[in-house]
Design an enzyme around this catalytic site. Structure first.
Site, PDB file in Angstrom:
ATOM      1  N   ASP A  19       0.788  -1.254   0.000  1.00 58.54           N
ATOM      2  CA  ASP A  19       0.000   0.000   0.000  1.00 58.54           C
ATOM      3  C   ASP A  19       0.817   1.299   0.000  1.00 58.54           C
ATOM      4  OD1 ASP A  19      -1.930  -1.928   0.197  1.00 58.54           O
ATOM      5  OD2 ASP A  19      -2.712  -1.294   2.135  1.00 58.54           O
ATOM      6  N   LYS A  63      -6.638  -4.938  -3.081  1.00 62.69           N
ATOM      7  CA  LYS A  63      -7.262  -5.567  -1.915  1.00 62.69           C
ATOM      8  C   LYS A  63      -8.283  -4.627  -1.285  1.00 62.69           C
ATOM      9  CE  LYS A  63      -3.477  -4.350   1.293  1.00 62.69           C
ATOM     10  NZ  LYS A  63      -4.203  -3.544   2.272  1.00 62.69           N
ATOM     11  N   CYS A  87      -1.962  -2.522   7.869  1.00 63.12           N
ATOM     12  CA  CYS A  87      -1.943  -3.459   6.729  1.00 63.12           C
ATOM     13  C   CYS A  87      -0.730  -4.375   6.707  1.00 63.12           C
ATOM     14  CB  CYS A  87      -2.100  -2.690   5.427  1.00 63.12           C
ATOM     15  SG  CYS A  87      -3.753  -1.989   5.274  1.00 63.12           S
TER      16      CYS A  87
HETATM   17  N1  TIU Z   1      -2.569   0.266   4.359  1.00 61.37           N
HETATM   18  C1  TIU Z   1      -3.024   0.466   5.580  1.00 61.37           C
HETATM   19  O1  TIU Z   1      -2.313   0.268   6.558  1.00 61.37           O
HETATM   20  N2  TIU Z   1      -4.304   0.988   5.705  1.00 61.37           N
HETATM   21  C2  TIU Z   1      -4.700   1.806   6.726  1.00 61.37           C
HETATM   22  O2  TIU Z   1      -5.857   2.202   6.780  1.00 61.37           O
HETATM   23  N3  TIU Z   1      -3.753   2.170   7.641  1.00 61.37           N
HETATM   24  C3  TIU Z   1      -3.879   3.060   8.658  1.00 61.37           C
HETATM   25  O3  TIU Z   1      -2.950   3.159   9.458  1.00 61.37           O
HETATM   26  N4  TIU Z   1      -4.962   3.804   8.751  1.00 61.37           N
END
Ligand code: TIU
Length: 235
Positions: A39, A144, A177
């Site tokens: 991400d 995802k 994530c």
């Molecule tokens: N990619 C991921 O970690 N999504 C989140 O929403 N992370 C947060 O820390 N909010």
């Protein structure tokens, strides 16, 4: 005339090598170990996206870019397998759980319009991976809908087809994530190594706790290292 020393033999990608790690060295076979970058999207690392919508200071994640670039560059040089993930939803929001949409009671939420397009929606500018780590043609990109990279994706099937047994997991955020994905991978029988400088969080205390949780109890979910140790092992 100075004679150049002969080049060292190229690393055999099918031989196991060891990386200095906690709680103990991580042994891996490069040919069957993928770099999984979680991400690294504009929505999390740039102003005007999902991360900022949640109230976070997105500049906190930017220290992860340079070490990821370095590791990715070396990984690519060796011709090793690279996979990227993106958190986000279909434009019709069909894969967005109403509970996720409502969470946080924010004025704007997933699917609403922001400066980088609709927040956390596939195909929008904010959903894309940051230019510094942009995937090359042939690298797998997993879309995802959840925090974990295995939930409602074909990641597990792709890993099976390609014989991938171990993962080096990087990206953001450490406790959300990255942690969820490492746990999911662990339950599916994969070994995960997490380089601490290549993962980041909006919260230093949760970053530290996220890493601690992975390596505690003899490596209950996996191993933690620094990218320098991986690069040293790949020499
Ligand atoms: N990619 C991921 O970690 N999504 C989140 O929403 N992370 C947060 O820390 N909010």
């Amino acid at each position: 005339m100075a004679v150049k020393a002969p080049a060292p033999p190229a690393m055999k990608l099918t031989d196991a090598i060891a990386v200095d790690a906690e709680p103990y060295p991580f042994e891996f076979t490069p040919a069957t170990c993928a770099l999984l970058i979680i991400d690294m999207q504009r929505d999390f690392l740039e102003p005007g996206g999902f991360g900022e919508m949640l109230g976070n200071d997105v500049s906190k994640l930017r220290s992860t870019i340079a070490p990821n670039r370095k590791l990715l560059g070396v990984w690519r040089t060796h011709g090793l397998q690279v996979m990227h993930t993106r958190e986000g939803h279909r434009p019709d929001l069909g894969c967005l759980p109403p509970a996720k949409k409502a969470r946080g009671r924010n004025r704007t939420s997933i699917g609403d319009h922001g400066p980088m397009g609709r927040i956390l929606v596939r195909g929008e500018a904010g959903h894309d991976i940051i230019p510094e780590l942009y995937p090359l043609f042939g690298e797998t990109v997993i879309d995802k809908p959840g925090k974990g990279a295995f939930y409602a994706t074909d990641l597990h099937a792709i890993m099976q087809y390609r014989g991938i047994r171990q993962l080096i997991v990087t990206g953001v955020t450490t406790e959300v994530c990255v942690n969820t994905t490492v746990r999911e991978a662990n339950d599916r029988g994969y070994d995960c190594l997490v380089p601490e400088d290549c993962v980041g969080s909006y919260f230093p205390n949760l970053h530290a706790a996220g890493l601690e949780m992975i390596k505690a109890q003899g490596g209950i979910f996996g191993w933690v290292t620094h990218s320098k140790s991986i690069l040293a092992a790949l020499q």
